[in-house]
Design a protein around this motif. Structure first.
Motif, PDB file in Angstrom:
ATOM      1  N   ARG A   4     -23.668  38.495  15.610  1.00  0.00           N
ATOM      2  CA  ARG A   4     -25.124  38.350  15.500  1.00  0.00           C
ATOM      3  C   ARG A   4     -25.631  39.422  14.542  1.00  0.00           C
ATOM      4  NH1 ARG A   4     -29.369  39.630  20.143  1.00  0.00           N
ATOM      5  NH2 ARG A   4     -27.932  41.364  20.217  1.00  0.00           N
ATOM      6  N   GLN A   5     -26.395  39.015  13.553  1.00  0.00           N
ATOM      7  CA  GLN A   5     -26.921  39.956  12.569  1.00  0.00           C
ATOM      8  C   GLN A   5     -28.436  39.970  12.623  1.00  0.00           C
ATOM      9  OE1 GLN A   5     -25.362  38.909   8.745  1.00  0.00           O
ATOM     10  NE2 GLN A   5     -23.272  39.467   9.287  1.00  0.00           N
ATOM     11  N   GLN A   6     -28.970  41.155  12.425  1.00  0.00           N
ATOM     12  CA  GLN A   6     -30.418  41.315  12.459  1.00  0.00           C
ATOM     13  C   GLN A   6     -30.805  42.384  11.441  1.00  0.00           C
ATOM     14  OE1 GLN A   6     -31.870  42.957  16.148  1.00  0.00           O
ATOM     15  NE2 GLN A   6     -33.958  42.285  15.769  1.00  0.00           N
ATOM     16  N   VAL A   7     -31.873  42.140  10.708  1.00  0.00           N
ATOM     17  CA  VAL A   7     -32.420  43.123   9.784  1.00  0.00           C
ATOM     18  C   VAL A   7     -33.884  43.323  10.142  1.00  0.00           C
ATOM     19  CG1 VAL A   7     -32.944  43.671   7.384  1.00  0.00           C
ATOM     20  CG2 VAL A   7     -30.838  42.450   7.950  1.00  0.00           C
ATOM     21  N   ILE A   8     -34.265  44.568  10.344  1.00  0.00           N
ATOM     22  CA  ILE A   8     -35.664  44.867  10.631  1.00  0.00           C
ATOM     23  C   ILE A   8     -36.143  45.974   9.700  1.00  0.00           C
ATOM     24  CG2 ILE A   8     -35.584  44.153  13.048  1.00  0.00           C
ATOM     25  CD1 ILE A   8     -35.492  47.113  13.807  1.00  0.00           C
ATOM     26  N   GLN A   9     -37.420  45.969   9.458  1.00  0.00           N
ATOM     27  CA  GLN A   9     -38.047  47.040   8.692  1.00  0.00           C
ATOM     28  C   GLN A   9     -38.765  47.928   9.691  1.00  0.00           C
ATOM     29  OE1 GLN A   9     -40.352  44.531   6.082  1.00  0.00           O
ATOM     30  NE2 GLN A   9     -38.899  44.893   4.417  1.00  0.00           N
ATOM     31  N   ASN A  10     -38.589  49.218   9.529  1.00  0.00           N
ATOM     32  CA  ASN A  10     -39.129  50.148  10.500  1.00  0.00           C
ATOM     33  C   ASN A  10     -39.751  51.337   9.788  1.00  0.00           C
ATOM     34  OD1 ASN A  10     -39.701  51.220  12.986  1.00  0.00           O
ATOM     35  ND2 ASN A  10     -37.594  51.213  13.711  1.00  0.00           N
ATOM     36  N   ARG A  11     -40.612  52.004  10.505  1.00  0.00           N
ATOM     37  CA  ARG A  11     -41.181  53.270  10.041  1.00  0.00           C
ATOM     38  C   ARG A  11     -40.687  54.355  10.979  1.00  0.00           C
ATOM     39  NH1 ARG A  11     -46.902  50.534   9.397  1.00  0.00           N
ATOM     40  NH2 ARG A  11     -46.393  50.172  11.546  1.00  0.00           N
ATOM     41  N   VAL A  12     -40.275  55.453  10.388  1.00  0.00           N
ATOM     42  CA  VAL A  12     -39.738  56.566  11.150  1.00  0.00           C
ATOM     43  C   VAL A  12     -40.436  57.832  10.677  1.00  0.00           C
ATOM     44  CG1 VAL A  12     -37.655  57.867  11.718  1.00  0.00           C
ATOM     45  CG2 VAL A  12     -37.502  55.414  11.309  1.00  0.00           C
ATOM     46  N   ARG A  13     -40.772  58.694  11.609  1.00  0.00           N
ATOM     47  CA  ARG A  13     -41.363  59.991  11.257  1.00  0.00           C
ATOM     48  C   ARG A  13     -40.362  61.079  11.628  1.00  0.00           C
ATOM     49  NH1 ARG A  13     -46.046  59.746  13.615  1.00  0.00           N
ATOM     50  NH2 ARG A  13     -47.135  59.258  11.690  1.00  0.00           N
ATOM     51  N   PHE A  14     -40.045  61.917  10.672  1.00  0.00           N
ATOM     52  CA  PHE A  14     -39.232  63.106  10.906  1.00  0.00           C
ATOM     53  C   PHE A  14     -40.144  64.314  10.829  1.00  0.00           C
ATOM     54  CE2 PHE A  14     -34.869  61.644   8.983  1.00  0.00           C
ATOM     55  CZ  PHE A  14     -34.720  60.717   9.994  1.00  0.00           C
TER      56      PHE A  14
END
Length: 169
Positions: free
Chosen positions: A138-148
């Motif tokens: 099963r493959q999935q691609v998501i776009q995410n925002r990350v704060r460091f």
């Protein structure tokens, strides 16, 4: 009378020049601090972009090394969190044969001081799982925002906090 007016005018002008001198010195010092913040932001941004794939990616075949590498890029409670992940995530990732790959699509500095910088990253996350009992991965691609939240430590920058839209670790 004219000489009194001339003296008063000269005194006002002298005070104005002194005040203007103080304003100029203050502006010059503020400019220096702004440059230091900009340099800190630039350096932390480069480090954050480079660290994000290591912090957010893993492969079930090398997950212990992946998490150890990620832990070396962090500091404080985030380092402890990566140690805890080694206890909880490893078994599940190996069982499901999970491979997660993060790629930074964009990044920017949100807020910067000379020793602490907040960086917002736009990350594409690709995940592949081979669940037992199924024949297809099963493959999935998501776009995410990350704060460091990056902090200056020793001679470089480390990730002290990491948060996503899904919540903080």
């Amino acid at each position: 009378m004219r000489s009194a007016i001339a003296v008063a005018t000269a005194a006002v002008l002298a005070v104005g020049v002194v005040v203007l001198g103080f304003v100029a010195v203050g502006a010059y010092l503020d400019l220096g601090e702004l440059r230091e913040r900009r340099a800190a932001g630039d350096a932390a941004l480069v480090t954050a972009r480079a660290a994000a794939p290591d912090l957010l990616s893993y492969d079930y075949r090398t997950i212990e090394e992946d998490l150890a590498r990620a832990g070396r890029l962090t500091t404080g409670q985030l380092t402890a969190h990566y140690r805890e992940l080694a206890e909880t995530l490893v078994g599940k990732a190996k069982e499901q044969r999970t491979v997660q790959q993060a790629t930074v699509a964009g990044a920017a500095v949100e807020k910067a001081s000379t020793d602490r910088v907040e960086v917002l990253l736009f990350v594409n996350m690709g995940t592949t799982k081979e669940t037992p009992g199924t024949t297809e991965a099963r493959q999935q691609v998501i776009q995410n925002r990350v704060r460091f939240v990056m902090v200056r430590q020793d001679s470089g920058w480390r990730v002290a906090e990491l948060s996503t839209l899904l919540g903080s670790p």
